[in-house]
Scaffold this motif. Structure first.
Motif, PDB file in Angstrom:
ATOM      1  N   LEU A   1      16.099  27.436   7.056  1.00  0.00           N
ATOM      2  CA  LEU A   1      17.533  27.054   7.237  1.00  0.00           C
ATOM      3  C   LEU A   1      18.340  28.062   6.770  1.00  0.00           C
ATOM      4  CD1 LEU A   1      17.120  23.123   7.249  1.00  0.00           C
ATOM      5  CD2 LEU A   1      17.485  24.423   9.107  1.00  0.00           C
ATOM      6  N   VAL A   2      17.909  28.656   5.613  1.00  0.00           N
ATOM      7  CA  VAL A   2      18.935  29.655   5.157  1.00  0.00           C
ATOM      8  C   VAL A   2      17.966  30.856   4.728  1.00  0.00           C
ATOM      9  CG1 VAL A   2      20.285  28.111   3.960  1.00  0.00           C
ATOM     10  CG2 VAL A   2      18.503  28.663   2.758  1.00  0.00           C
ATOM     11  N   ARG A   3      18.477  31.978   4.864  1.00  0.00           N
ATOM     12  CA  ARG A   3      18.289  33.090   4.296  1.00  0.00           C
ATOM     13  C   ARG A   3      18.115  33.215   2.691  1.00  0.00           C
ATOM     14  NH1 ARG A   3      21.455  37.703   6.294  1.00  0.00           N
ATOM     15  NH2 ARG A   3      22.911  35.973   6.180  1.00  0.00           N
ATOM     16  N   THR A   4      17.086  33.820   2.228  1.00  0.00           N
ATOM     17  CA  THR A   4      16.826  33.815   0.711  1.00  0.00           C
ATOM     18  C   THR A   4      18.019  34.214  -0.066  1.00  0.00           C
ATOM     19  OG1 THR A   4      14.578  34.569   1.407  1.00  0.00           O
ATOM     20  CG2 THR A   4      14.911  34.475  -0.988  1.00  0.00           C
ATOM     21  N   ALA A   5      18.898  35.212   0.654  1.00  0.00           N
ATOM     22  CA  ALA A   5      19.963  35.767   0.091  1.00  0.00           C
ATOM     23  C   ALA A   5      20.962  34.464  -0.152  1.00  0.00           C
ATOM     24  CB  ALA A   5      20.510  36.881   0.728  1.00  0.00           C
ATOM     25  N   ASP A   6      21.189  33.743   0.674  1.00  0.00           N
ATOM     26  CA  ASP A   6      22.311  32.888   0.880  1.00  0.00           C
ATOM     27  C   ASP A   6      21.587  31.519  -0.196  1.00  0.00           C
ATOM     28  OD1 ASP A   6      23.685  34.186   2.289  1.00  0.00           O
ATOM     29  OD2 ASP A   6      22.765  33.469   4.207  1.00  0.00           O
ATOM     30  N   LEU A   7      20.292  31.472  -0.436  1.00  0.00           N
ATOM     31  CA  LEU A   7      19.744  30.126  -1.079  1.00  0.00           C
ATOM     32  C   LEU A   7      20.633  29.805  -2.156  1.00  0.00           C
ATOM     33  CD1 LEU A   7      17.323  28.309  -0.477  1.00  0.00           C
ATOM     34  CD2 LEU A   7      16.133  29.641  -2.216  1.00  0.00           C
ATOM     35  N   ASP A   8      21.126  30.620  -3.193  1.00  0.00           N
ATOM     36  CA  ASP A   8      21.591  30.016  -4.379  1.00  0.00           C
ATOM     37  C   ASP A   8      22.963  29.575  -3.757  1.00  0.00           C
ATOM     38  OD1 ASP A   8      19.566  31.250  -5.717  1.00  0.00           O
ATOM     39  OD2 ASP A   8      20.854  32.860  -6.631  1.00  0.00           O
ATOM     40  N   GLN A   9      23.631  30.043  -3.201  1.00  0.00           N
ATOM     41  CA  GLN A   9      25.207  29.345  -2.328  1.00  0.00           C
ATOM     42  C   GLN A   9      24.738  27.869  -1.956  1.00  0.00           C
ATOM     43  OE1 GLN A   9      27.995  30.566  -3.260  1.00  0.00           O
ATOM     44  NE2 GLN A   9      28.828  28.690  -1.889  1.00  0.00           N
ATOM     45  N   ALA A  10      23.803  27.987  -1.119  1.00  0.00           N
ATOM     46  CA  ALA A  10      23.395  26.440  -0.267  1.00  0.00           C
ATOM     47  C   ALA A  10      22.919  25.464  -1.398  1.00  0.00           C
ATOM     48  CB  ALA A  10      22.362  26.824   0.670  1.00  0.00           C
ATOM     49  N   ILE A  11      22.473  25.898  -2.344  1.00  0.00           N
ATOM     50  CA  ILE A  11      22.033  25.021  -3.641  1.00  0.00           C
ATOM     51  C   ILE A  11      23.049  24.558  -4.347  1.00  0.00           C
ATOM     52  CG2 ILE A  11      20.639  24.624  -5.614  1.00  0.00           C
ATOM     53  CD1 ILE A  11      18.381  26.011  -4.040  1.00  0.00           C
ATOM     54  N   ARG A  12      24.073  25.445  -4.477  1.00  0.00           N
ATOM     55  CA  ARG A  12      25.383  25.152  -5.353  1.00  0.00           C
ATOM     56  C   ARG A  12      25.851  24.107  -4.670  1.00  0.00           C
ATOM     57  NH1 ARG A  12      25.091  30.428  -7.633  1.00  0.00           N
ATOM     58  NH2 ARG A  12      26.282  31.338  -6.081  1.00  0.00           N
ATOM     59  N   GLU A  13      26.236  24.394  -3.151  1.00  0.00           N
ATOM     60  CA  GLU A  13      27.033  23.353  -2.344  1.00  0.00           C
ATOM     61  C   GLU A  13      26.399  22.099  -2.366  1.00  0.00           C
ATOM     62  OE1 GLU A  13      27.746  24.948   1.435  1.00  0.00           O
ATOM     63  OE2 GLU A  13      28.561  27.013   0.746  1.00  0.00           O
ATOM     64  N   LEU A  14      24.849  21.918  -2.328  1.00  0.00           N
ATOM     65  CA  LEU A  14      24.474  20.732  -2.144  1.00  0.00           C
ATOM     66  C   LEU A  14      24.749  19.816  -3.601  1.00  0.00           C
ATOM     67  CD1 LEU A  14      20.946  21.206  -0.735  1.00  0.00           C
ATOM     68  CD2 LEU A  14      22.687  19.603  -0.016  1.00  0.00           C
ATOM     69  N   MET A  15      24.514  20.703  -4.531  1.00  0.00           N
ATOM     70  CA  MET A  15      24.712  20.122  -5.991  1.00  0.00           C
ATOM     71  C   MET A  15      26.215  19.510  -6.297  1.00  0.00           C
ATOM     72  SD  MET A  15      22.079  20.738  -8.161  1.00  0.00           S
ATOM     73  CE  MET A  15      22.448  21.128  -9.795  1.00  0.00           C
ATOM     74  N   ASP A  16      27.231  20.158  -5.608  1.00  0.00           N
ATOM     75  CA  ASP A  16      28.452  19.742  -5.604  1.00  0.00           C
ATOM     76  C   ASP A  16      28.692  18.664  -4.935  1.00  0.00           C
ATOM     77  OD1 ASP A  16      29.203  22.126  -7.123  1.00  0.00           O
ATOM     78  OD2 ASP A  16      30.201  23.220  -5.384  1.00  0.00           O
ATOM     79  N   ASN A  17      27.932  18.634  -3.585  1.00  0.00           N
ATOM     80  CA  ASN A  17      28.075  17.443  -2.946  1.00  0.00           C
ATOM     81  C   ASN A  17      27.547  16.095  -3.260  1.00  0.00           C
ATOM     82  OD1 ASN A  17      29.525  18.900  -0.908  1.00  0.00           O
ATOM     83  ND2 ASN A  17      27.697  19.398   0.498  1.00  0.00           N
ATOM     84  N   VAL A  18      26.800  16.296  -4.092  1.00  0.00           N
ATOM     85  CA  VAL A  18      25.911  14.892  -4.542  1.00  0.00           C
ATOM     86  C   VAL A  18      26.408  14.636  -5.938  1.00  0.00           C
ATOM     87  CG1 VAL A  18      23.992  14.976  -3.179  1.00  0.00           C
ATOM     88  CG2 VAL A  18      23.770  16.173  -5.367  1.00  0.00           C
ATOM     89  N   GLY A  19      27.437  15.566  -6.404  1.00  0.00           N
ATOM     90  CA  GLY A  19      28.018  15.348  -7.696  1.00  0.00           C
ATOM     91  C   GLY A  19      27.043  15.618  -8.858  1.00  0.00           C
TER      92      GLY A  19
END
Lengths: 528, 312
Positions: free
Chosen positions: A388-406
């Motif tokens: 679903l994401v490229r390795t380069a974008d992985l960190d960003q995607a995970i940061r967003e997820l962490m934000d979303n679930v508080g």
């Protein structure tokens, strides 16, 4: 004079990581023929206080730092182990939370029941057995004679708790300590056991010390309530006073966290996202044996954007239904379609590609996360697996997820054991959301959590369903929780769907007898 | 129950067949044969001998002929002891080895269970560390070291016990049994400690204490039965191991048991003897495993229920 009076009790646990003051200057009392309830969340020290009364704290690491525990005029803490043993099971008896594990699986019920009699009164086996049979009858065990020679696994949880109660009462104690005696039970069984305890308490003139995390349960039966948090007593008083006029902010928070209210119905799309027709999921435990009809001919529609609450007691097949939809268990027959596409026909790669559109959140946040994977790895796995994401974008995607679930971004390199139950459930929710699913099955996602944490997670789920436009099947045994989060409710009983309708409809005008029984069993109806 | 046993025995047959096949071809692939000796044998005599023992046939025919005999319970003639069959030799040695194994097992159980239960009562204290360290030493110390050590101390320095033989002088069975049993005692101690620790942390033990039972009754009546299930499950493999692994002890103490024939057979390339002993011992291992599984299941009421009401 009080039957039991605990004054300034302090207990600590000495471990390698330092001393943990589990109970700190706690005082409470139980009057004769009355029920005192101690309320608190996990870690509040409520159970430790009670185990200390009976000298059941393992030492080391436990240590009683001070205080007195007067029972019928003698300080239990000053007694020798042998003197205490003579009181345990004779004058003070105890029942525990989990009836599934509290009876010895290797001993017949009868042998376990008569032990207190032969031990404390030196009664002969035959006479003790007669008394035990009479008592089993009193706690409403069918065919007590046969029950005596049965093993615990032959009984259901509710029946085992009845046996535990009989075992506790067999020596006619003055005080009964009940440690969360209904927490592990289904709601209708819980109502029965609470009624039994209240009846026996009056009939046999005993004082009861009742420990619970559930204010609603306690409100029906207690004469006195003591609220504990982090090893301290915050306040105490009559239930009415506590409910109507809580003094301490924590008590107010506890009361506010009791799931209440009903979700405003939101309009749903006319076309169902998921359509289930005549679904059967049967299990055959051993070849040739009668199959267990976990899900038996269920037809159901779930509309896009709605939260469907699936209610039922243990063994009703509600979890199996959720798993069948996600194809996590093989179905026996029937049809499941997702946006008109036949799910039951998907195999192999097609199924895998489909999986990221449907996710699951499990009950136990302690067991459902891999203890050897960091939060980062846990969240990254589904993203990478489904490409679903490229390795380069992985960190960003995970940061967003962490934000979303508080969850704080700094937690990303930590392992599950470093988190509390609520935080772990947030991680599990993040993992489920990682693939941007359209449909989520949440299987009892808040049942293992303390009530204040439960309220937070429910809010989070409600927000996220709105934000992500999720469709959710929310499985729970807890009607109050379901009422708060679900748009529609489906009730399951013995593998069948017995009733469904909008939340308001089901709560206000339940059609089926079973639904009515479920609603009547909700604790705390008197207090509200 | 019967069905369960029947299925288990059926499952064991392929295992034994694999063992036979592997042993048969491995033994044959080792250089040398039963009649290759320093002393030169006249070619005609050798040929006659080989014909007598079917060694002149192609290998696969020998193999099937052996299987045929085996199916009738015939392990064949010994190559090294002319005129005696492998069956005879096995049954001559078996009672001695079985007796030795039985004594060793009893010693192992008495010492092991006592030490393990004792250690589990106060975990992470001296009461735990001392027996468990001894157990670790017991596991690490091979019997060819322990045996001579015991002989040295009890046989020679103290002069309390005889140092060789079997049933000749009173007390000569003690040292071999202790030597053979000690490693198993150590292992059983560790198993029972782990099993007891697990059970002692169960909720129903707390229930038993809340009834006011004294600690010794909590242990003996409530904990022991569940805590020793791992030990029971281990008894089968242990007994089989005791029988199959006694050859070192038998050699040290000059005991005329099965193990010594086994070792000699390997040196002598006594094909049928090696095969026969292997088949016999592997059958025993399978059998004892089955027995201990059944006993362990019987001790667990949940599984017992399962057996009584059908199912596999």
């Amino acid at each position: 004079m009080a039957l039991l009076s605990v004054d300034n009790l302090s207990v600590s646990f000495v471990t390698r990581n330092g001393t943990n003051k589990a109970v700190n200057n706690v005082s409470f009392s139980v009057e004769e023929r009355q029920i005192t309830a101690i309320i608190g969340e996990s870690g509040s020290g409520k159970s430790v206080s009670c185990y200390a009364v009976l000298g059941l704290i393992p030492s080391p690491p436990g240590r009683i730092d001070g205080g007195t525990v007067y029972f019928q005029g003698q300080d239990l803490l000053a007694l020798s182990e042998a003197e205490l043993r003579a009181i345990r099971g004779r004058d003070i008896a105890m029942i525990f939370q989990d009836p599934m594990t509290c009876l010895n699986p290797f001993m017949k019920i009868g042998d376990q029941l008569i032990e207190p009699l032969t031990l404390h009164k030196g009664m002969a086996k035959g006479a003790a057995k007669e008394q035990a049979i009479a008592l089993l009858d009193e706690v409403d065990i069918r065919d007590p004679q046969a029950a005596m020679s049965a093993f615990p696994h032959e009984f259901s949880g509710g029946m085992r708790q009845r046996v535990m109660i009989a075992m506790a009462l067999i020596n006619e104690p003055k005080l009964l300590i009940a440690d969360e005696p209904t927490t592990a039970l289904d709601v209708t069984i819980q109502a029965q056991i609470l009624k039994l305890i209240a009846e026996l308490q009056i009939k046999r003139d005993i004082g009861v010390l009742f420990i619970s995390h559930d204010l609603a349960v306690v409100s029906d039966i207690a004469d006195q309530i003591v609220v504990m948090e982090k090893g301290k007593v915050l306040e105490g008083g009559k239930p009415k006073a506590i409910f109507d006029n809580p003094q301490h902010p924590y008590t107010q928070k506890l009361l506010a966290a009791i799931p209440s209210g009903q979700k405003a119905t939101n309009p749903v799309a006319p076309d169902p996202l998921i359509r289930i027709k005549h679904l059967r999921t049967w299990f055959t435990p051993t070849a040739g044996a009668e199959p267990v009809k976990a899900v038996n001919d269920v037809s159901l529609e779930i509309h896009r954007g709605e939260v469907l609450g699936l209610v039922g007691e243990s063994g009703s097949g509600k979890s199996t239904l959720g798993r069948s939809i996600l194809r996590l268990v093989p179905i026996t027959s029937g049809q499941i379609t997702f946006e008109g596409m036949e799910l039951s026909a998907l195999e192999g790669r097609a199924l895998k590609q489909f999986r990221h559109r449907m996710q699951m959140i499990f009950q136990d946040p302690y067991a459902s996360l891999n203890p050897r994977m960091t939060v980062y790895d846990t969240l990254a796995e589904p993203l990478l697996l489904h490409g679903l994401v490229r390795t380069a974008d992985l960190d960003q995607a995970i940061r967003e997820l962490m934000d979303n679930v508080g969850l704080a971004r700094t937690f990303v390199r930590k392992y599950p054991h470093e988190f509390s139950g609520g935080q772990r459930q947030r991680i599990a929710i993040g993992r489920a959301l990682a693939t941007r699913p359209e449909f989520i099955v949440a299987d009892e996602p808040v049942s293992a959590l303390d009530v204040t944490i439960q309220a937070q997670i429910l809010n989070l789920l409600a927000e996220l369903t709105k934000e992500y436009g999720l469709t959710m099947l929310f499985i729970s045994h807890d009607l109050a929780v379901i009422r708060q989060i679900a748009d529609r409710i489906a009730v399951m009983y013995h593998g069948k769907l017995v009733e469904q309708g909008s939340t308001a409809q089901v709560f206000e005008t339940p059609q089926q007898e079973y639904t009515q029984a479920l609603l009547a069993a909700i604790p705390g109806a008197n207090a509200a | 129950m019967l069905r369960f046993m029947f299925v288990r025995i059926l499952q064991a047959l392929p295992v034994i067949l694999v063992v036979i096949t592997a042993t048969f071809f491995l033994v044959r692939s080792a250089p040398g044969g039963p009649f290759d000796q320093e002393k030169v044998v006249i070619p005609e005599v050798k040929k006659a001998l080989e014909a007598q023992y079917r060694l002149d046939l192609p290998l696969h025919e020998q193999y099937f002929a052996y299987l045929g005999d085996l199916a009738q319970g015939d392990l064949g003639p010994s190559f090294k002891y002319p005129g005696r069959s492998v069956n005879e030799i096995l049954f001559a040695g078996l009672p001695v080895t079985a007796e030795l194994g039985l004594y060793a097992l009893i010693i192992a159980l008495c010492i092991g269970v006592t030490a393990g239960v004792f250690a589990s009562l106060r975990p992470n204290t001296a009461q735990d560390y001392v027996p468990m360290s001894l157990a670790m030493i017991g596991i690490c110390m091979p019997s060819f070291l322990l045996g001579p050590l015991l002989v040295l101390v009890f046989g020679i320095w103290l002069d309390w016990l005889p140092i060789t033989g079997w049933g000749d002088i009173p007390g000569d069975k003690i040292l071999p049994a202790v030597t053979l049993g000690s490693a198993y005692a150590a292992y059983i101690a560790r198993l029972s400690r782990a099993g007891m620790l697990e059970i002692l942390s169960q909720d129903y033990i707390r229930t038993a204490r809340a009834k006011g039972l004294p600690e010794w009754r909590v242990v003996t009546q409530h904990a022991l039965r569940g805590g020793l299930i791992p030990v029971i499950a281990f008894l089968g493999p242990a007994l089989a191991g005791l029988l199959a692994g006694s050859f070192v002890v038998e050699t040290i103490f000059q005991i005329p048991g099965l193990g010594r024939f086994y070792v000699q057979a390997a040196f002598n390339r006594d094909y049928t003897m090696i095969l026969g002993t292997t088949v016999f011992l592997s059958s025993l291992i399978v059998f004892f495993n089955l027995v201990s599984d059944i006993i362990a299941a019987w001790l667990n009421p949940r599984l017992r229920h399962h057996f009584q009401h059908g199912g596999s």
